[in-house]
Design an enzyme around this catalytic site. Sequence first.
Site, short mmCIF file in Angstrom:
data_model
loop_
_atom_site.label_atom_id
_atom_site.label_comp_id
_atom_site.label_asym_id
_atom_site.label_seq_id
_atom_site.Cartn_x
_atom_site.Cartn_y
_atom_site.Cartn_z
N ARG A 162 65.00 64.14 -66.44
CA ARG A 162 64.10 63.49 -67.39
C ARG A 162 63.44 62.27 -66.74
O ARG A 162 64.09 61.56 -65.98
CB ARG A 162 64.90 63.03 -68.62
CG ARG A 162 65.21 64.16 -69.56
CD ARG A 162 66.22 63.81 -70.61
NE ARG A 162 66.05 62.49 -71.21
CZ ARG A 162 66.79 62.06 -72.25
NH1 ARG A 162 67.72 62.85 -72.76
NH2 ARG A 162 66.62 60.86 -72.75
N ARG A 167 67.02 51.22 -71.06
CA ARG A 167 67.59 51.94 -72.22
C ARG A 167 68.95 51.38 -72.59
O ARG A 167 69.30 51.29 -73.77
CB ARG A 167 67.69 53.44 -71.90
CG ARG A 167 66.31 54.09 -71.83
CD ARG A 167 66.35 55.45 -71.19
NE ARG A 167 67.08 56.41 -71.96
CZ ARG A 167 67.71 57.46 -71.44
NH1 ARG A 167 67.70 57.66 -70.13
NH2 ARG A 167 68.35 58.30 -72.21
P1 AMP Z 1 67.54 60.34 -76.33
O1 AMP Z 1 67.29 61.73 -75.84
O2 AMP Z 1 68.32 60.30 -77.59
O3 AMP Z 1 68.13 59.45 -75.24
O4 AMP Z 1 66.10 59.72 -76.69
C1 AMP Z 1 65.08 59.61 -75.72
C2 AMP Z 1 64.05 58.59 -76.18
O5 AMP Z 1 63.47 59.00 -77.41
C3 AMP Z 1 64.60 57.19 -76.46
O6 AMP Z 1 64.72 56.40 -75.28
C4 AMP Z 1 63.54 56.65 -77.42
O7 AMP Z 1 62.35 56.28 -76.73
C5 AMP Z 1 63.22 57.88 -78.26
N1 AMP Z 1 64.12 57.98 -79.44
C6 AMP Z 1 65.05 58.94 -79.68
N2 AMP Z 1 65.68 58.72 -80.85
C7 AMP Z 1 65.13 57.58 -81.35
C8 AMP Z 1 65.36 56.82 -82.53
N3 AMP Z 1 66.29 57.17 -83.45
N4 AMP Z 1 64.61 55.70 -82.71
C9 AMP Z 1 63.65 55.33 -81.85
N5 AMP Z 1 63.40 55.99 -80.70
C10 AMP Z 1 64.12 57.12 -80.46
#
Ligand code: AMP
Length: 216
Positions: free
Chosen positions: A160, A171
């Site tokens: 990713r 993050r």
């Molecule tokens: P993840 O796959 O859960 O690590 O999400 C990847 C990215 O998607 C995050 O770094 C955020 O930019 C966005 N994202 C995912 N879930 C959320 C959430 N609940 N609120 C805000 N941004 C989100």
Amino acid sequence: MIFILLGPPGAGKGTYSGKLIDIYKIPQISTGDILRANVKQGTELGAQAKDYMDKGLLVPDELIVALIEDRIKEADCKTGFLLDGFPRTVEQADALEFIFKKNGLILDKVINIIVDKDVLFKRLTGRRMCKSCGANFNIYTLPPKTEGKCDKCGGELYQRTDDQPATIENRLKVYDMQTSPLIAYYTKKKMLADIQASTGSIDDIVKNITEVVGKK
Ligand code: AMP
């Protein structure tokens, strides 16, 4: 059964969810996966979210809350669902509570997955995802049988863009500042259970989660 997997990026939420949905026969709702699919399909939501995601920042609450509200009304959520990566701010958690009240839903548990920072970094830099089915692998801890190929569907594995070291730092900082307050939030509501996941096999950690969540 309705429960939330809370934890920093790299805690293994996606990996555990993949097993938990088979055990509980409920869908996994991963806001990250939904956003990535929207970016890939070039939707309006994807266009709005992409910049935030690439920088490791959170997408604005109103976009995410609307997305969740629509998703949990779908037919496959009738017997419950597992939230992976949502809520990520106190505002999202408040909005979720409001949506649950409006729809007569009850949250069963919030699982707080605890992983040491150095382990998180390694898991994130080693993570590879399947382009076709989204399955998760890790070149250090969960390598695919054939390098670069998905064990499940044979699809191509990729890293990713937000799993690059500089974005990972961001993050993890965002998690500390915006998401970790949810630990106190759900502790106060007596919903939270801690699961240690720095060591131990994926199956053991999943078993520990099911013991806390219970059966339904
Ligand atoms: P993840 O796959 O859960 O690590 O999400 C990847 C990215 O998607 C995050 O770094 C955020 O930019 C966005 N994202 C995912 N879930 C959320 C959430 N609940 N609120 C805000 N941004 C989100």
